[in-house]
Design a protein around this motif. Structure first.
Motif, PDB file in Angstrom:
ATOM      1  N   SER A  97       2.204   1.591 -17.670  1.00 51.64           N
ATOM      2  CA  SER A  97       1.430   0.352 -17.593  1.00 51.64           C
ATOM      3  C   SER A  97       1.546  -0.303 -16.223  1.00 51.64           C
ATOM      4  CB  SER A  97       1.872  -0.626 -18.685  1.00 51.64           C
ATOM      5  OG  SER A  97       3.259  -0.900 -18.579  1.00 51.64           O
ATOM      6  N   ASP A  98       2.722  -0.257 -15.614  1.00 55.01           N
ATOM      7  CA  ASP A  98       2.874  -0.812 -14.270  1.00 55.01           C
ATOM      8  C   ASP A  98       4.127  -0.254 -13.612  1.00 55.01           C
ATOM      9  OD1 ASP A  98       5.192  -2.825 -14.702  1.00 55.01           O
ATOM     10  OD2 ASP A  98       3.760  -3.434 -16.219  1.00 55.01           O
ATOM     11  N   GLU A  99       4.191  -0.438 -12.304  1.00 55.90           N
ATOM     12  CA  GLU A  99       5.300   0.108 -11.521  1.00 55.90           C
ATOM     13  C   GLU A  99       5.632  -0.841 -10.375  1.00 55.90           C
ATOM     14  OE1 GLU A  99       5.242   4.375 -10.411  1.00 55.90           O
ATOM     15  OE2 GLU A  99       5.288   3.640  -8.340  1.00 55.90           O
ATOM     16  N   THR A 100       6.929  -1.073 -10.169  1.00 59.21           N
ATOM     17  CA  THR A 100       7.392  -1.887  -9.045  1.00 59.21           C
ATOM     18  C   THR A 100       8.359  -1.071  -8.207  1.00 59.21           C
ATOM     19  OG1 THR A 100       7.235  -3.912 -10.387  1.00 59.21           O
ATOM     20  CG2 THR A 100       8.512  -4.041  -8.350  1.00 59.21           C
ATOM     21  N   THR A 101       8.151  -1.062  -6.901  1.00 59.52           N
ATOM     22  CA  THR A 101       9.076  -0.384  -5.997  1.00 59.52           C
ATOM     23  C   THR A 101       9.692  -1.430  -5.067  1.00 59.52           C
ATOM     24  OG1 THR A 101       7.259   0.107  -4.459  1.00 59.52           O
ATOM     25  CG2 THR A 101       7.857   1.813  -6.048  1.00 59.52           C
ATOM     26  N   TYR A 102      10.962  -1.195  -4.708  1.00 58.59           N
ATOM     27  CA  TYR A 102      11.716  -2.146  -3.893  1.00 58.59           C
ATOM     28  C   TYR A 102      12.168  -1.482  -2.600  1.00 58.59           C
ATOM     29  CZ  TYR A 102      12.048  -4.616  -8.382  1.00 58.59           C
ATOM     30  OH  TYR A 102      11.754  -5.253  -9.566  1.00 58.59           O
ATOM     31  N   ALA A 103      12.143  -2.258  -1.512  1.00 53.56           N
ATOM     32  CA  ALA A 103      12.610  -1.758  -0.218  1.00 53.56           C
ATOM     33  C   ALA A 103      13.667  -2.712   0.331  1.00 53.56           C
ATOM     34  CB  ALA A 103      11.446  -1.641   0.763  1.00 53.56           C
ATOM     35  N   TYR A 104      14.651  -2.136   1.039  1.00 54.29           N
ATOM     36  CA  TYR A 104      15.795  -2.906   1.518  1.00 54.29           C
ATOM     37  C   TYR A 104      16.032  -2.646   2.997  1.00 54.29           C
ATOM     38  CZ  TYR A 104      16.719  -2.939  -3.528  1.00 54.29           C
ATOM     39  OH  TYR A 104      16.608  -3.062  -4.892  1.00 54.29           O
ATOM     40  N   ALA A 105      16.694  -3.610   3.636  1.00 51.44           N
ATOM     41  CA  ALA A 105      17.136  -3.443   5.027  1.00 51.44           C
ATOM     42  C   ALA A 105      18.408  -4.254   5.208  1.00 51.44           C
ATOM     43  CB  ALA A 105      16.062  -3.909   6.007  1.00 51.44           C
ATOM     44  N   ASN A 106      19.407  -3.628   5.811  1.00 48.67           N
ATOM     45  CA  ASN A 106      20.700  -4.294   6.047  1.00 48.67           C
ATOM     46  C   ASN A 106      21.281  -4.887   4.770  1.00 48.67           C
ATOM     47  OD1 ASN A 106      20.511  -3.804   8.894  1.00 48.67           O
ATOM     48  ND2 ASN A 106      19.114  -5.560   9.054  1.00 48.67           N
ATOM     49  N   GLY A 107      21.128  -4.152   3.664  1.00 44.54           N
ATOM     50  CA  GLY A 107      21.715  -4.576   2.399  1.00 44.54           C
ATOM     51  C   GLY A 107      20.990  -5.719   1.708  1.00 44.54           C
ATOM     52  N   LYS A 108      19.749  -6.027   2.138  1.00 39.57           N
ATOM     53  CA  LYS A 108      18.991  -7.115   1.532  1.00 39.57           C
ATOM     54  C   LYS A 108      17.596  -6.637   1.143  1.00 39.57           C
ATOM     55  CE  LYS A 108      21.364 -10.762   4.126  1.00 39.57           C
ATOM     56  NZ  LYS A 108      21.209 -11.890   5.086  1.00 39.57           N
ATOM     57  N   LEU A 109      17.072  -7.223   0.072  1.00 40.50           N
ATOM     58  CA  LEU A 109      15.711  -6.906  -0.369  1.00 40.50           C
ATOM     59  C   LEU A 109      14.714  -7.476   0.637  1.00 40.50           C
ATOM     60  CD1 LEU A 109      13.882  -5.838  -2.734  1.00 40.50           C
ATOM     61  CD2 LEU A 109      13.881  -8.186  -3.580  1.00 40.50           C
ATOM     62  N   VAL A 110      13.781  -6.634   1.114  1.00 37.00           N
ATOM     63  CA  VAL A 110      12.796  -7.107   2.093  1.00 37.00           C
ATOM     64  C   VAL A 110      11.364  -7.040   1.564  1.00 37.00           C
ATOM     65  CG1 VAL A 110      14.216  -6.626   4.111  1.00 37.00           C
ATOM     66  CG2 VAL A 110      12.732  -4.820   3.199  1.00 37.00           C
ATOM     67  N   SER A 111      11.118  -6.241   0.522  1.00 41.37           N
ATOM     68  CA  SER A 111       9.770  -6.207  -0.045  1.00 41.37           C
ATOM     69  C   SER A 111       9.780  -5.587  -1.429  1.00 41.37           C
ATOM     70  CB  SER A 111       8.806  -5.428   0.860  1.00 41.37           C
ATOM     71  OG  SER A 111       9.128  -4.046   0.859  1.00 41.37           O
ATOM     72  N   SER A 112       8.781  -5.967  -2.221  1.00 43.88           N
ATOM     73  CA  SER A 112       8.558  -5.327  -3.516  1.00 43.88           C
ATOM     74  C   SER A 112       7.060  -5.117  -3.668  1.00 43.88           C
ATOM     75  CB  SER A 112       9.103  -6.177  -4.665  1.00 43.88           C
ATOM     76  OG  SER A 112       8.399  -7.404  -4.780  1.00 43.88           O
ATOM     77  N   SER A 113       6.680  -3.959  -4.195  1.00 45.30           N
ATOM     78  CA  SER A 113       5.268  -3.624  -4.380  1.00 45.30           C
ATOM     79  C   SER A 113       4.992  -3.379  -5.853  1.00 45.30           C
ATOM     80  CB  SER A 113       4.904  -2.378  -3.565  1.00 45.30           C
ATOM     81  OG  SER A 113       5.132  -2.608  -2.187  1.00 45.30           O
ATOM     82  N   PHE A 114       3.921  -3.987  -6.359  1.00 40.85           N
ATOM     83  CA  PHE A 114       3.584  -3.924  -7.776  1.00 40.85           C
ATOM     84  C   PHE A 114       2.223  -3.266  -7.945  1.00 40.85           C
ATOM     85  CE2 PHE A 114       1.535  -5.802 -11.537  1.00 40.85           C
ATOM     86  CZ  PHE A 114       2.461  -5.489 -12.523  1.00 40.85           C
ATOM     87  N   VAL A 115       2.146  -2.315  -8.885  1.00 41.78           N
ATOM     88  CA  VAL A 115       0.900  -1.598  -9.164  1.00 41.78           C
ATOM     89  C   VAL A 115       0.693  -1.542 -10.670  1.00 41.78           C
ATOM     90  CG1 VAL A 115      -0.410   0.528  -8.826  1.00 41.78           C
ATOM     91  CG2 VAL A 115       1.272  -0.156  -7.126  1.00 41.78           C
ATOM     92  N   GLU A 116      -0.551  -1.774 -11.118  1.00 43.61           N
ATOM     93  CA  GLU A 116      -0.884  -1.636 -12.535  1.00 43.61           C
ATOM     94  C   GLU A 116      -2.323  -1.136 -12.667  1.00 43.61           C
ATOM     95  OE1 GLU A 116      -0.830  -5.317 -14.657  1.00 43.61           O
ATOM     96  OE2 GLU A 116      -1.875  -6.411 -13.079  1.00 43.61           O
ATOM     97  N   GLY A 117      -2.734  -0.858 -13.910  1.00 43.86           N
ATOM     98  CA  GLY A 117      -4.089  -0.359 -14.145  1.00 43.86           C
ATOM     99  C   GLY A 117      -4.230   1.117 -13.844  1.00 43.86           C
TER     100      GLY A 117
END
Length: 272
Positions: A97-117
């Motif tokens: 139904s949906d998917e979220t991916t996470y990206a990190y830099a220097n031990g911190k979350l820097v982005s999240s991407s959400f896809v559905e449909g």
């Protein structure tokens, strides 16, 4: 001299024994994880669900409820993907139904991407959005949101910008500004000193996802009071939560109330 040496050894052994006891207690507490989470929505009982959690050590593998499943993927000790499936689909098989991916830099979350449909026409998903997290020098985190047009594929920046303030590992304030109309929504959170039921799940401390009234997944403690205010009407609404804990200081039951402080809005119940 011998007497002083004996005293030193005895003291050292006593301190070592106390230290070992403390370490054992801390190690035992760090393995406490929620096995089930039961959510009851008073106004919308169709939203009621009981989630069963599966782990590999302190890494969460999946959560499953009556209608779906969420799978988690790690790289090292951080969560890089979260996928939700509909397990009651008419096709007789699990459907993403949906998917979220996470990206990190220097031990911190820097982005999240959400896809559905997801469908045959859109195997990579029809609707896409992402959030960019900027960690400021004062400890706040700015969140900027982007949307992708499903027809043109072009990305545009949202009018909403959010600033998150953390203190002692807890999200204490979120300020969301609509830059087009210059309207502001502010949420302020107050906490207990007990353990967040999710605190020992590896990787959750880096995530900045949060929901209104619940606080952040990464918070160390539990929200007991939540105040929401809107610049458009200068009105503030206060919501309280009542918690029942086990002997280790983890919540067994969290009751959330509406702004009248009497009417129950929802109940979360945990087993460990």
């Amino acid at each position: 001299m011998k007497k002083l040496l004996c005293l030193f050894v005895t003291t050292a052994l006593t301190l070592a024994s106390c230290s070992n006891d403390d370490n054992n207690a801390e190690n035992a507490e760090s393995t406490i994880l929620p096995n089930t989470i039961k959510y009851t929505d008073i106004d919308y009982p169709s939203e009621n669900a009981t989630y069963t959690c599966k782990y590999n050590g302190n890494k969460i593998v999946s959560t499953t409820d009556e209608a779906g499943r969420t799978d988690y993927t790690y790289e090292g000790d951080v969560i890089v993907k979260e996928v939700n499936y509909d397990t009651e689909s008419e096709k007789g098989k699990d459907v993403k139904s949906d998917e979220t991916t996470y990206a990190y830099a220097n031990g911190k979350l820097v982005s999240s991407s959400f896809v559905e449909g997801f469908s045959a026409n859109f195997p990579n998903g029809q609707y896409k959005s992402r959030r960019v997290f900027t960690h400021n020098a004062d400890g706040t985190v700015k969140v900027e949101k982007y949307q992708t047009n499903s027809v043109t594929g072009l990305e545009s920046k949202s009018n909403y910008v959010e600033v998150l303030t953390f203190e002692n590992g807890n999200l204490i304030k979120s300020v969301e500004t609509n830059t087009e109309f210059n309207s502001v929504f502010t949420a302020v959170y107050e906490y207990d000193t007990k353990n967040n039921p999710l605190k020992n799940i590896l990787g959750f401390s880096l995530l900045k996802d949060h929901s209104e009234g619940e606080g952040s997944l990464s918070s160390v403690n539990n929200v007991v009071k939540y105040t929401a205010s809107y610049s458009s009407n200068n009105e503030s609404n206060v919501y309280k939560r009542e918690l029942v804990y086990n002997e280790k200081g983890f919540p067994l039951k969290i009751t959330s109330y509406k702004k009248d402080g009497i009417t129950i809005e929802g109940i979360n119940e945990y087993t460990y």
